[in-house]
Design a protein around this motif. Structure first.
Motif, PDB file in Angstrom:
ATOM      1  N   SER A   2       0.836  -1.195   0.000  1.00 39.37           N
ATOM      2  CA  SER A   2       0.000   0.000   0.000  1.00 39.37           C
ATOM      3  C   SER A   2       0.872   1.246   0.000  1.00 39.37           C
ATOM      4  O   SER A   2       1.963   1.269   0.562  1.00 39.37           O
ATOM      5  CB  SER A   2      -0.902   0.012   1.239  1.00 39.37           C
ATOM      6  OG  SER A   2      -0.107  -0.010   2.416  1.00 39.37           O
ATOM      7  N   VAL A   4       0.392   5.026   1.042  1.00 41.51           N
ATOM      8  CA  VAL A   4      -0.565   5.892   1.729  1.00 41.51           C
ATOM      9  C   VAL A   4       0.174   7.022   2.432  1.00 41.51           C
ATOM     10  O   VAL A   4       1.254   6.818   2.992  1.00 41.51           O
ATOM     11  CB  VAL A   4      -1.392   5.089   2.758  1.00 41.51           C
ATOM     12  CG1 VAL A   4      -2.401   5.985   3.463  1.00 41.51           C
ATOM     13  CG2 VAL A   4      -2.110   3.931   2.076  1.00 41.51           C
ATOM     14  N   VAL A  17      -3.788   8.444  -1.275  1.00 41.08           N
ATOM     15  CA  VAL A  17      -3.224   7.162  -1.718  1.00 41.08           C
ATOM     16  C   VAL A  17      -2.673   7.328  -3.123  1.00 41.08           C
ATOM     17  O   VAL A  17      -3.180   8.120  -3.917  1.00 41.08           O
ATOM     18  CB  VAL A  17      -4.287   6.037  -1.693  1.00 41.08           C
ATOM     19  CG1 VAL A  17      -4.788   5.820  -0.297  1.00 41.08           C
ATOM     20  CG2 VAL A  17      -5.454   6.359  -2.621  1.00 41.08           C
ATOM     21  N   ARG A  19      -2.083   5.623  -6.675  1.00 47.53           N
ATOM     22  CA  ARG A  19      -2.582   4.538  -7.523  1.00 47.53           C
ATOM     23  C   ARG A  19      -1.973   4.682  -8.911  1.00 47.53           C
ATOM     24  O   ARG A  19      -1.236   5.630  -9.177  1.00 47.53           O
ATOM     25  CB  ARG A  19      -4.104   4.574  -7.608  1.00 47.53           C
ATOM     26  CG  ARG A  19      -4.789   4.298  -6.263  1.00 47.53           C
ATOM     27  CD  ARG A  19      -6.290   4.326  -6.402  1.00 47.53           C
ATOM     28  NE  ARG A  19      -6.950   3.991  -5.151  1.00 47.53           N
ATOM     29  CZ  ARG A  19      -8.267   4.005  -4.972  1.00 47.53           C
ATOM     30  NH1 ARG A  19      -9.056   4.335  -5.962  1.00 47.53           N
ATOM     31  NH2 ARG A  19      -8.794   3.680  -3.809  1.00 47.53           N
ATOM     32  N   LYS A 128      -6.276   4.561   9.045  1.00 48.09           N
ATOM     33  CA  LYS A 128      -5.899   3.288   8.424  1.00 48.09           C
ATOM     34  C   LYS A 128      -7.138   2.552   7.920  1.00 48.09           C
ATOM     35  O   LYS A 128      -7.145   2.007   6.808  1.00 48.09           O
ATOM     36  CB  LYS A 128      -5.124   2.432   9.424  1.00 48.09           C
ATOM     37  CG  LYS A 128      -4.685   1.083   8.856  1.00 48.09           C
ATOM     38  CD  LYS A 128      -3.784   0.320   9.814  1.00 48.09           C
ATOM     39  CE  LYS A 128      -4.546  -0.252  10.969  1.00 48.09           C
ATOM     40  NZ  LYS A 128      -3.734  -1.202  11.769  1.00 48.09           N
ATOM     41  N   SER A 131      -8.379   4.200   4.720  1.00 50.59           N
ATOM     42  CA  SER A 131      -7.565   3.878   3.549  1.00 50.59           C
ATOM     43  C   SER A 131      -7.728   2.417   3.133  1.00 50.59           C
ATOM     44  O   SER A 131      -7.710   2.106   1.937  1.00 50.59           O
ATOM     45  CB  SER A 131      -6.094   4.189   3.842  1.00 50.59           C
ATOM     46  OG  SER A 131      -5.660   3.532   5.010  1.00 50.59           O
ATOM     47  N   GLU A 132      -7.912   1.516   4.086  1.00 48.96           N
ATOM     48  CA  GLU A 132      -8.108   0.103   3.739  1.00 48.96           C
ATOM     49  C   GLU A 132      -9.430  -0.108   3.015  1.00 48.96           C
ATOM     50  O   GLU A 132      -9.520  -0.956   2.116  1.00 48.96           O
ATOM     51  CB  GLU A 132      -8.042  -0.750   5.006  1.00 48.96           C
ATOM     52  CG  GLU A 132      -6.639  -0.913   5.562  1.00 48.96           C
ATOM     53  CD  GLU A 132      -6.592  -1.708   6.853  1.00 48.96           C
ATOM     54  OE1 GLU A 132      -5.492  -2.171   7.215  1.00 48.96           O
ATOM     55  OE2 GLU A 132      -7.642  -1.870   7.488  1.00 48.96           O
ATOM     56  N   LEU A 135      -8.675   1.099  -0.579  1.00 49.50           N
ATOM     57  CA  LEU A 135      -7.725   0.283  -1.335  1.00 49.50           C
ATOM     58  C   LEU A 135      -8.115  -1.182  -1.415  1.00 49.50           C
ATOM     59  O   LEU A 135      -7.561  -1.936  -2.214  1.00 49.50           O
ATOM     60  CB  LEU A 135      -6.337   0.397  -0.694  1.00 49.50           C
ATOM     61  CG  LEU A 135      -5.658   1.763  -0.775  1.00 49.50           C
ATOM     62  CD1 LEU A 135      -4.403   1.782   0.080  1.00 49.50           C
ATOM     63  CD2 LEU A 135      -5.320   2.110  -2.209  1.00 49.50           C
ATOM     64  N   THR A 137      -7.354  -3.433   0.638  1.00 52.68           N
ATOM     65  CA  THR A 137      -6.193  -4.219   1.039  1.00 52.68           C
ATOM     66  C   THR A 137      -5.688  -3.705   2.371  1.00 52.68           C
ATOM     67  O   THR A 137      -6.047  -2.598   2.796  1.00 52.68           O
ATOM     68  CB  THR A 137      -5.074  -4.137  -0.015  1.00 52.68           C
ATOM     69  OG1 THR A 137      -4.019  -5.027   0.346  1.00 52.68           O
ATOM     70  CG2 THR A 137      -4.507  -2.728  -0.101  1.00 52.68           C
ATOM     71  N   VAL A 139      -3.287  -2.026   5.051  1.00 54.54           N
ATOM     72  CA  VAL A 139      -2.350  -0.906   5.023  1.00 54.54           C
ATOM     73  C   VAL A 139      -1.385  -1.047   6.190  1.00 54.54           C
ATOM     74  O   VAL A 139      -1.802  -1.189   7.345  1.00 54.54           O
ATOM     75  CB  VAL A 139      -3.093   0.441   5.099  1.00 54.54           C
ATOM     76  CG1 VAL A 139      -2.117   1.595   5.295  1.00 54.54           C
ATOM     77  CG2 VAL A 139      -3.912   0.661   3.834  1.00 54.54           C
ATOM     78  N   SER A 386       8.478   3.269  -1.978  1.00 53.02           N
ATOM     79  CA  SER A 386       7.934   1.939  -2.243  1.00 53.02           C
ATOM     80  C   SER A 386       8.631   1.308  -3.442  1.00 53.02           C
ATOM     81  O   SER A 386       8.793   1.946  -4.484  1.00 53.02           O
ATOM     82  CB  SER A 386       6.427   2.029  -2.506  1.00 53.02           C
ATOM     83  OG  SER A 386       5.937   0.799  -2.997  1.00 53.02           O
TER      84      SER A 386
END
Length: 838
Positions: A2, A4, A17, A19, A128, A131-132, A135, A137, A139, A386
């Motif tokens: 992720s 973020v 986020v 993407r 969190k 954002s999860e 996404l 998914t 984080v 990342s």
């Protein structure tokens, strides 16, 4: 992985986020991109974000905000005392273990105390979760923003809060640097590397502070030159001017004092914040009206922008001084400034915008989104860090806001201190220091006392280098210590090594070089200077060797091999231990589980309440004809029966029951109610099911009729198969007629004889039996091969005549009524039964 970024503000938070399509600021469950930094503690659960802010009046004693101001600070800190005194805290702030500042609230029926780190972790968990959801998914890795004025202890406290929330903080990033990254990554017209850098001033006026940064941009490079801040100059200070004005006005006009009633004060604070925003876009007088403000009195007032600016003269002057200070620190003139970018919610105040033009000589730019720029910059930084994202190469060099001093013990010289990192020194950065010691010694890092920092304690931490022994000759051993200000802006001692040199007559090895963390070629020069400096009054071996080489060499044949021995370092810094962190992580997880259980309990209770109201409405409308007399007397009437009794129970004995009790209560209601609902549902779906089955029976009857009439289309189907179809047709037709007639004699309130699902099942059985037989294809017949005509030695007249005769006896496609009109090939006339007929 992720990607973020969190803009964690004093009053509000934003989540961005990264993407494939770029950077996106995401909304929470209220479809709002802004999540208020509020935590409300209740008897059974916690409320976070928007739901917590909604309770700031009704549950003001247990609703906490502005807890970011207590991160890493002691209760006795003057800044904490000033925060409590100058800004209303309806909740209780007390001193706890270690003189830490704690917020004391009622939670789960008990008085409990929470630190700023714990409350920050609660909000981080909320972000969190947001954002999860976006996404889809989990984080874990994030970049979190902090003000530029945050000291070492405050940055460590933010890292601790992230760990409590189960997050891996890749970087604690300054607000202004994050905004600068947003600016630099999207600007396509930045100067090339060989051109003069573009200097941009970033003005970030948020809810509680004013932050400034001077940033130089080249193509693909960002370097923060200097920063300045005023921790107590933000939007809430302008709100406070309005609050104090109306408190004084209402005292005179209505004889009431809002300071004596926290609820009234909070309502006035909310209205003044709205009024300030309205004045940013209006110059005429704007009214302020609050109903039932205090003592059942309605209050009203007016404010004009010009009057407001007069009341806020001191704040505007402080902002102007901060603007002039950043120019002085960066040693720039207004002509050197390319643009001034304004961010932060309070940057919309017209008087602040006017100051920009007055001091910097340029119109303020609004290229960036004032509210979301910091979060977007954090997400960009996370994408750069990342390994799963490809981002345009961009070098980021931040700076240290305060100088860092280092003191060491065990030296023979009088002055055992040095400025290891000057003010505005670039970070992250490492330096190597050389000491000569026979025994363990201590290093202490601290801020100079003449520098204004955000906390009272100027100490950063102490570090003890252990297991130092003298050389074989009894002399002092050479110790190399690597100090660093890391990616978070936190000072630490990375390593300490004992240098042992061994005589070697054989082929010599070069001295092993120490790893030096520099960010560029230019950065290596100060590291070399730091390493060769006379830290303890003695020259290093490198200097001695250089001097001997200048004199013509030492003449020694033997060379030395250097052996590096890692030394243990004992650190004492203002950061939580592993045991403390584990305990707080466990407590946070327990609170999360409690919130989940309470949510499920509330959902079960709401399901019972919803069912009661829904059934009561429907029993008087669409379900009325589907109830029996017994059901109406037991379940459907309003007074003193099952629905009414359940409703009364919900608001009396059933107010605070366990989840399973509500599940059982709903099941009990459905024993009576569900048959009624099922009758209505069947009445809606059964006619269509009967209609579909009837159409299927009619289609199969037509097939049987055509077959019995010798229709050429079905002549190829075996008689045994057709008998199978007839048998199935008769069975289903009898079942259809029987059920149709029986169902037609029933009333709506009687249970149906047949269900729509059963009718559909009978139709499927009929279709699966008959369809393969009815759609059986005809066998294909290969056309006969054409024979070549015999050769005629004559002129061919006979053959031509024979050919003409053959042509007359063989019908063409147009002449044959049984031929396929789409087939252009000649079709033989015999045998007729084997012709492919469409």
């Amino acid at each position: 992985m992720s990607v973020v970024g969190f803009d964690f503000g004093t009053h509000s938070c934003y989540v961005a986020v990264a993407r494939a399509g770029g950077i996106e600021t995401i909304a929470n469950e209220y479809s709002d991109r802004c999540t208020p930094a509020y935590v409300s503690l209740n008897e059974k659960n916690r409320s976070l974000g928007n739901s917590a802010k909604n309770q700031c009046v009704t549950n003001f004693k247990n609703t906490v905000s502005c807890f970011k101001k207590f991160l890493g600070r002691k209760f006795s800190d003057p800044s904490v005392q000033q925060e409590i005194k100058n800004y209303l805290k309806p909740y209780e702030v007390v001193s706890g273990p270690g003189d830490k500042a704690y917020m004391k609230v009622d939670y789960l029926g008990d008085k409990q105390m929470f630190t700023g780190e714990q409350l920050t972790a609660m909000m981080l968990n909320k972000l969190k979760e947001t954002s999860e959801m976006a996404l889809k998914t989990k984080v874990v890795d994030v970049v979190v923003s902090v003000p530029v004025y945050f000291s070492d202890v405050e940055r460590r406290a933010m890292i601790d809060a992230c760990q409590i929330a189960g997050l891996n903080c890749l970087k604690v990033m300054n607000d202004t640097t994050a905004a600068a990254l947003s600016y630099g990554i999207y600007k396509q017209d930045l100067p090339a590397e060989n051109e003069k850098p573009r200097t941009v001033v970033f003005v970030d006026m948020g809810y509680s502070s004013l932050q400034l940064a001077v940033v130089a941009f080249n193509k693909g490079k960002l370097k923060v030159l200097s920063v300045a801040s005023d921790p107590d100059l933000g939007g809430r200070d302008f709100d406070q001017v309005l609050i104090n004005h109306f408190i004084a006005e209402f005292k005179t006009k209505y004889k009431i004092d809002a300071k004596t009633k926290p609820k009234a004060y909070i309502r006035l604070m909310q209205e003044c914040e709205k009024l300030k925003k309205m004045m940013s876009s209006n110059t005429q007088k704007i009214p302020l009206n609050i109903e039932c403000f205090m003592e059942d009195k309605d209050v009203t007032g007016f404010m004009q922008r010009s009057t407001f600016e007069e009341l806020a003269t001191d704040l505007i002057q402080r902002a102007e001084n901060a603007f002039l200070n950043i120019l002085s620190l960066s040693k720039l003139s207004p002509e050197d400034i390319y643009s001034v970018e304004m961010i932060g919610g309070s940057s919309r105040i017209p008087s602040v915008k006017n100051l920009v033009k007055k001091v910097f000589g340029v119109e303020p730019s609004t290229t960036l989104n004032a509210d979301e720029a910091v979060a977007r910059g954090c997400a960009l930084q996370c994408a750069i860090l990342s390994p799963t994202f490809r981002v345009r190469d961009f070098s980021i060099t931040d700076c240290q806001p305060y100088p860092i001093m280092l003191y060491w013990t065990g030296g023979m010289e009088e002055d055992n201190t040095m400025e290891v990192f000057p003010k505005f020194h670039q970070i992250p950065f490492s330096k190597m220091l050389t000491f000569y010691r026979k025994e363990p010694f201590q290093l202490k890092a601290y801020y100079p006392s003449d520098v204004a920092i955000s906390v009272q304690d100027y100490s950063i931490g102490s570090f003890t280098v252990n297991k130092i022994i003298p050389t074989k000759e009894g002399e002092s051993s050479k110790v190399k210590v690597k100090v660093r200000v890391n990616n978070h802006g936190v000072f630490t001692i990375m390593s300490a090594s004992l240098v042992e040199k061994i005589e070697d007559d054989a082929k010599s090895e070069q001295e092993q070089p120490m790893e030096v963390d520099g960010e560029s070629k230019e950065d290596k020069k100060p590291e070399v200077n730091a390493e060769s400096a006379q830290v303890n009054g003695q020259n290093s071996d490198e200097q001695e060797n250089q001097e001997k080489e200048k004199k013509g060499g030492s003449g020694k044949k033997n060379k030395k091999t250097t052996k590096m021995i890692e030394l243990p370092i004992e650190s004492r810094v203002p950061q939580m231990s592993t045991q403390e962190l584990n305990a707080l992580v466990e407590k946070e997880n327990q609170m999360i589980m409690q919130d989940k259980l309470e949510k499920e309990r509330a959902e079960a209770k709401n399901a019972v309440e919803e069912y009661v109201y829904d059934m009561r409405d429907k029993l008087c409308s669409i379900l009325e004809t589907y109830t029996t007399e017994d059901e109406r007397s037991k379940f459907a009437r309003v007074k003193s029966l099952q629905l009414e009794d359940t409703e009364n129970w919900l608001y009396d004995d059933g107010e605070n029951c366990l989840r399973q009790v509500y599940i059982d209560k709903l099941a009990e209601l459905k024993k009576t109610g569900q048959p009624i609902v099922n009758r209505h549902s069947e009445a809606q779906h059964r006619p269509k099911a009967f209609d579909d089955l009837g159409k299927c029976l009619q289609m199969i009857r037509k097939f049987v009729e055509l077959y019995e009439n010798k229709d050429e289309k079905y002549e190829h189907i075996d008689a045994a198969d057709v008998e199978k179809v007839k048998k199935c047709l008769n069975e289903k037709a009898q079942w259809y007629d029987k059920k149709m007639n029986a169902q037609g004699q029933l009333k709506d309130f009687q249970d149906p004889i047949v269900l729509a699902s059963q009718i559909n099942q009978e139709k499927q059985q009929l279709f699966s039996t008959c369809s393969p037989i009815m759609s059986k294809p005809k066998p294909k017949v290969e056309p006969p091969k054409e024979e070549k005509p015999a050769e005629n030695p004559n002129d061919g007249t006979k053959d031509k005549a024979a050919g003409d005769a053959k042509t007359e006896t063989e019908p063409t496609n147009a002449q044959s009524s049984e031929a396929d009109p789409k087939d252009t090939n000649p079709i033989p006339t015999e045998p007729k039964a084997e012709m492919d007929i469409d």
